[in-house]
Structures are given as C-alpha cells and as structure tokens.
Design an enzyme around this catalytic site. Structure first.
Site, PDB file in Angstrom:
ATOM      1  CD  GLU A 165      -2.804  -1.088   2.298  1.00 23.88           C
ATOM      2  OE1 GLU A 165      -3.987  -1.356   1.902  1.00 23.88           O
ATOM      3  OE2 GLU A 165      -2.544  -0.934   3.380  1.00 23.88           O
TER       4      GLU A 165
HETATM    5  C1  ACM Z   1      -2.234  -5.481   4.134  1.00 19.54           C
HETATM    6  O1  ACM Z   1      -3.344  -5.873   4.682  1.00 19.54           O
HETATM    7  N1  ACM Z   1      -2.084  -4.079   3.898  1.00 19.54           N
HETATM    8  C2  ACM Z   1      -0.847  -6.120   4.103  1.00 19.54           C
END
Ligand code: ACM
Length: 692
Positions: free
Chosen positions: A328
């Site tokens: 992310e």
């Molecule tokens: C995640 O759940 N961002 C690895």
C-alpha cells in the site's frame, strides 16, 4: 436402595427449585462424541475403547529430550491435573525417565528445531493397556501431547483417553498467525498466551507486525529515537523480544519480524525525518487507512540507515525470514519530491512500482548480507525480483498461484483476514490449494501454507483474544489437516470444544465478553444483553472504518462498546438459521438441547421476542448502550414475526408476506455497526408460510 432414594429426592428438589428453561440451556448437549480433535489428524482411527486414568498416572520421556519435551510434558501433566482434579504426583519433568511402568510412554528420536520444513510428524496409540507417543523429533511429541489432551473425556466411571491409533503430520509447513502490535500494542503476557493457543492448535509461525504509521514497537539500541519517539512508550524491549522468542521456541514456534517499508512508516520519521520523502515535522498517526509518508528510495542515507537497523534486528530475531512489508505505497510523497523524480529520470525508472522494486532490491542485498530471506506482501512480486523471496498473498489468491508458478515460494493470507469479521465457515473453506487448481507437485510445493492476520485497528489487550480465537483454530485446521476435511457443522461442533479448552491457557476470548457486558450494564444482570449479542454480528468488511456521518475512529478511541465484544459468528443466530433450514426441509431432527428443530426455533424465537422488554430498563440506565436500543427492539420484532410465521400454518396471503418482508428489509440496516443475523432465517419462515 436407601441412598438411591435420597438422591432422587435431592434431584427432584433441585429440579423443582429451578426454572425449566435454565435447565435446558445450561445442559449443553454433550453429543457423546469422542472425536473432538482440531486439527483433525492425517490418519485417525478411534478404536472404541477407553483408557481410564487415576492419580497414579505417570508419563515417561525417553530418547533425545530437550526443553521442548521437558517443558511441554510438564505442562501436559499440570493441564491434565487441572482438568480432572486428580492429584497427579509426578513432579517437573527435567530429564529422561526410563520408567517402563508409566502409563504414557514418550519417545523422541531427535531434538526439536524451530525451522521451516522440520519434521513435525508423530504417532500416537492409546489402548486399554497404555499410551505410546513417538516422533522423529520433539516437534512431533509436543503436537502429540496436544492431541492427547483433546482425547480426554469423561463418563460415570471417571476420566479417560479415547483409545485410538493416530499417524499425523501437517499438510503445510508454514502455519502462521500475524499479530499487528503496531496499531495497538499489547503486554508480553498477551503474546505469550496467544503462543500457547498457537501450540494448542498446531500453528508454528508467529509474525510480529512491529512498525506502522501508528507506532514503532521494538527497542532499537542503534536508533533509539525509533521507539522513544514513535511509540508513546508502548514498545517491546529487546529483552522482552528475546523472552517471547524463547517462549515460542520451546513451543515449536518460529517468530519473525515485519518492519513495513517503504510505506506504513510514519512512526520512523518522528525521530528520523531524514529517512522520509517529505521534509516536514512528523507525529504519530492517529487515524487509520493508507497514509502518504514513505521512505526516500533515492537517498543513500536511507540504505545506510536500514543496513545498520536491519543488522541490529537480524541479530535480535534468529529466524531465517525477515518481512519487509511493502504494501500500500500510494507514491504521493514520491511524486511530490523533486529529488526522487530526478533520480527516477536519471535511472530510467518509469513508475512507483519500478522505483519500489529498485528499493526492494537494495533491501534484499542488505538482508542477504545478514543471512535473512525476504518475505513481503504481494506488492513486492515484480518480474525483477529474484525468486528466493516469499510472497505473502493478501490481495487475492491469484497472486499466490502466479508467484508459485513462477518459482517463488508463497503463503496465503487472503481469506484469512480475521479483522473482516467473516463467519468462521468462510475462512475455513478457503483452501490454499484447491484440488481443481490442478497445480503440478513442484508448483504446489512452493505454496508453503498461510497466515491468519490479526490487524489491530479495533483490538486492545482486552478484546484481542476474542478477535483471534476461536476462529483461528478453524483456519489452523485448514493449514494442518488433509484437504478433504471440510465438514462445516462438525467444525463448529469441535471449535466449541477447542474454544473452551483454550481458556485453561489464560486466553480471555470468552471471559472478555462477559466482563464487557458487566461493564456495559454497570454490573446489572447481563442475561438479556447476552441474548441479544448471541444473535447480532459486527458488520463485515472494513465498513467500521467509514462510519458515514459519525465520529471517526482514532487510535485513542474507546474500544469498549458492545461492538467491541461482538461475535463474527453469533452462535444462537447460526443455530437458528440451521434449525430453520432443517425445519423447512422437513428434517426436524433433534437439535441442540431440544427434541426437534421446530421446538428449538419456537423456544429461541419466543425468548428473543420477549428480550427487548427485559433489556430496555438496563439500556435506560446505561447511556453507553443507548446506541443499540433500536437494534434490540428490532431483534424482538423480527423474532416475533418468525414465531408467528411458524405458528401461522401457511396462512399468509401474498400481500401479508410482502408487508412482513418489507419490515425485515428495513431491519437489515446496520445499527451501531451491528447486523441482525436472524433475519435470513425469518425471511425463509415467512416465505414458507404463504398460502399455496
Ligand atoms: C495489508 O493488509 N495491507 C497487507
């Protein structure tokens, strides 16, 4: 004869003095089932006999014996004594016993190891004559002891082990639990009791998510401002980490760290802003979700810093794997930074993915230097990365299959996100490798197993156990047992047994709910609140984060409301749905504590239809419960509709049906982040009650 008469009299008096309903509910059906094993062994044969134990019971340990066997055979004795009340005299086990007269003979052929792909198999035989447990090494022995404890049962004659022949070994070598200690941090004790629960369910990897935007949770002697400025004082000292690793090691559990980079990293920058991509003053992030801060991949300082830091952590965590996160990264601070943009142009890097891969390649070099293997979330899977890394697949299973086909080793977490509040069944049936995926044996071998992920936005020391357990035990079975073990009803039955046995390890997943209800009602009678919580569930997914029109959650927000002790599988709602299906299919078999499903439905629906009346005065005196008043009323209304539908004897007209379904549709709207989980059953009952 005389004592019998007195006994009958006492029982009659007891019955007379008790409410009949209480008797019914308190006598949980003992399904007289000796098969309470979870995970189910690879090969198991119950041989219809019982090995009764008494206070002379002893065990003998022989072969190659180390701390794994001595500690856990002692724990076995104390737990056995605890469950039975038998004054077992045998003292702490510290060395080989060579006692051929002992009832339980344990033979370990090798010392235990905490390493991927270690032999974890064991053989267990319980006969009328005694018990034999043997394994190629200590890892198998400690699993055999857990299995044996699950075989403990009782009848009028006393406590016994169900006789059996078991040959067991795991399907996958990587059976993990990731605990996020960054969003909320827990004391060492909480981690330890979860490690005990992991051993009880034959899990063998603890992944600690140690750094985040919201906290940096481990002491660094090289860069002390990391934990000093990034943790609000809530972090694990290096000695505490060593203590956790040692505790886990004795229980056959590897512990490996995750330091999320380049993103999810705000907490690093408070003490060391030079690491970041934006020149600003940082503070601990108090909100949830994806944030912009990221490490600067174009600066040599970053790599020098990480080299020293990883060097320090590589020593602290002896496991050969090291997780670098990698998830992310939105690239916003990279885009806004002129130097980073210049670096990209000069090096022909066309986008943030390529830039992150360049960063990962540098990190990989550092890890390799310290003899560590890289693990990362599936974002790190880019063609330029070598295939000696482990891909943790969270966004979809496809990435894992793809990775495995390309020769990467991989573990699955997609489908095991327990913070999504799915029913246990949905996690349970999510198999890392389904038969119809038709993978070649070489590709299948690259799939090492999976990890349950316990993200901590909404967990605290108080409720974290109830968020992880008992659901994780069902997923642990998925990782251990043969693929064709997938009977959902039987899983729920056995899960209830495992769940209550976990309490002896100090887990608070059950008591926390009771304590929470006492607090919410200000120590009033909690029966009516319990009736409610047994049929409502937390909304699924991440909708809790959004709370349209409501106050947003912050790290410091209270996590003590009813939603924070909610179920993801409201047990009575699940039973009502099952009973409804049985009733409507004409099966009407004996169910739960009643003679048939119709009787069960009428009993539960009647109780629920009257529940709001009982709960209302408590809500009136507990402002914290005000938010669930409408929900409580709705549950009673819906239950009454269901009860009437059963009693209507197929008399509803089409328009009556439509009217009732409309009411139910309206009642589906979440209240206080809850869903009413008896609605699907009541809908079916109405549809069944329409005139032909
Ligand atoms: C995640 O759940 N961002 C690895």
């Amino acid at each position: 004869m005389r004592t019998k008469g007195v006994l009958i009299l006492i029982v009659a008096l007891m019955l007379f003095g008790c409410n009949q309903d209480e008797i019914k509910e308190n006598s949980k059906i003992r399904e007289n089932n000796d098969m309470n094993l979870m995970p189910i062994p690879k090969e198991v044969n119950l041989t219809n006999n019982k090995f009764y134990i008494n206070e002379d019971f002893k065990l003998s340990v022989d072969g190659k014996i180390g701390e794994m066997v001595t500690t856990n055979s002692t724990r076995f004795l104390r737990r056995l004594a605890g469950r039975t009340g038998l004054f077992l005299d045998q003292d702490f086990i510290t060395k080989n016993s060579n006692d051929k007269s002992a009832e339980l003979q344990i033979l370990s052929k090798g010392l235990g190891k905490v390493k991927l792909n270690v032999d974890e198999s064991y053989s267990l035989e319980v006969s009328e004559k005694g018990i034999q447990l043997s394994a190629n090494n200590e890892n198998g022995i400690i699993y055999g002891l857990e299995t044996l404890l699950q075989l403990l049962n009782s009848d009028e004659e006393g406590y016994y082990f169900t006789s059996c022949k078991i040959e067991d070994e795991p399907r996958f070598p990587w059976r993990g639990l990731m605990i996020d200690v960054s969003r909320h941090c827990y004391p060492v004790n909480v981690i330890k009791r979860n490690i005990d629960a992991m051993l009880a369910t034959k899990m063998n990897v603890l992944h600690l998510h140690l750094s985040e935007d919201q906290g940096f949770r481990v002491e660094s002697k090289v860069y002390p401002k990391l934990h000093e400025m990034g943790s609000d004082g809530l972090y694990f000292t290096q000695n505490q980490i060593k203590e956790i690793i040692e505790y886990a090691k004795v229980r056959g559990i590897r512990v490996y760290p995750e330091f999320d980079m380049p993103s999810h990293s705000t907490a690093w920058f408070i003490g060391y802003p030079k690491l970041s991509s934006k020149d600003t003053v940082y503070s601990i992030e108090r909100t949830w979700g994806i944030q912009n801060p990221a490490m600067n991949p174009a600066s040599e300082y970053t790599y020098q810093f990480l080299d020293k830091f990883i060097g320090e952590m590589a020593q602290l965590f002896p496991d050969e794997y090291f997780h670098i996160g990698g998830d992310e990264n939105n690239g916003i601070h990279w885009k806004d930074n002129k130097n980073i943009q210049k670096y990209m142009k000069e090096n022909g890097i066309k986008d943030k993915h390529e830039l992150q891969t360049k960063f990962n390649q540098r990190i990989l070099k550092i890890l390799t230097k310290y003899n560590k293997k890289m693990v990362g979330w599936d974002e790190i899977l880019q063609p330029e990365m070598p295939n000696n890394i482990v891909i943790q697949s969270w966004r979809g299973k496809k990435a894992m299959i793809e990775a495995a086909k390309k020769g990467y080793t991989a573990i699955l977490s997609n489908g095991y996100y327990i913070d999504l509040f799915w029913d246990t069944e949905r996690h349970y049936l999510n198999d890392p490798v389904l038969e119809n995926e038709n993978l070649s044996p070489e590709v299948e071998k690259n799939i090492l197993g999976g990890e349950v992920t316990s993200w901590a936005e909404f967990t605290t020391t108080e409720n974290v156990d109830s968020r992880i357990w008992p659901r994780t035990a069902a997923i642990a079975e998925r990782f251990w047992s043969p693929r064709d073990v997938k009977n959902v009803d039987d899983m729920y039955r056995r899960l209830e047994m495992v769940s209550f046995h976990l309490e002896e390890l100090g887990l608070t997943h059950l008591t926390n709910r009771e304590m929470g209800m006492r607090r919410l009602t200000n120590n009033e009678n909690t029966n009516s609140l319990e009736n409610l919580i047994n049929v409502i569930e937390s909304i699924e997914g991440y909708t809790r984060h959004k709370r349209e029109g409501l106050k947003k959650y912050l790290q410091q927000s209270p996590l003590t409301r009813l939603i924070d002790i909610s179920y993801s599988d409201a047990p009575v709602a699940r039973k009502i749905r099952k009973a409804t299906d049985e009733y409507l299919s004409g099966k009407n078999s004996a169910l739960y504590f009643t003679d048939n499903s119709e009787e069960y439905l009428k009993y539960e629906l009647k109780k629920l239809s009257e529940n709001h009346k009982k709960l209302k005065p408590i809500i009136d005196n507990s402002p914290i419960l005000k938010e669930i008043e409408q929900l409580s009323e709705n549950v009673s209304i819906v239950a009454k509709i269901g009860l009437e539908a059963i009693n209507s004897d197929k008399k509803y007209s089409k328009s009556q049906k439509e009217k009732l379904l409309k009411i139910l549709e309206k009642a589906k709207e979440p209240i206080a982040e809850f869903e009413n989980r008896i609605i699907p059953a009541v809908e079916k009952l109405i549809k069944n009650s329409v005139k032909e």
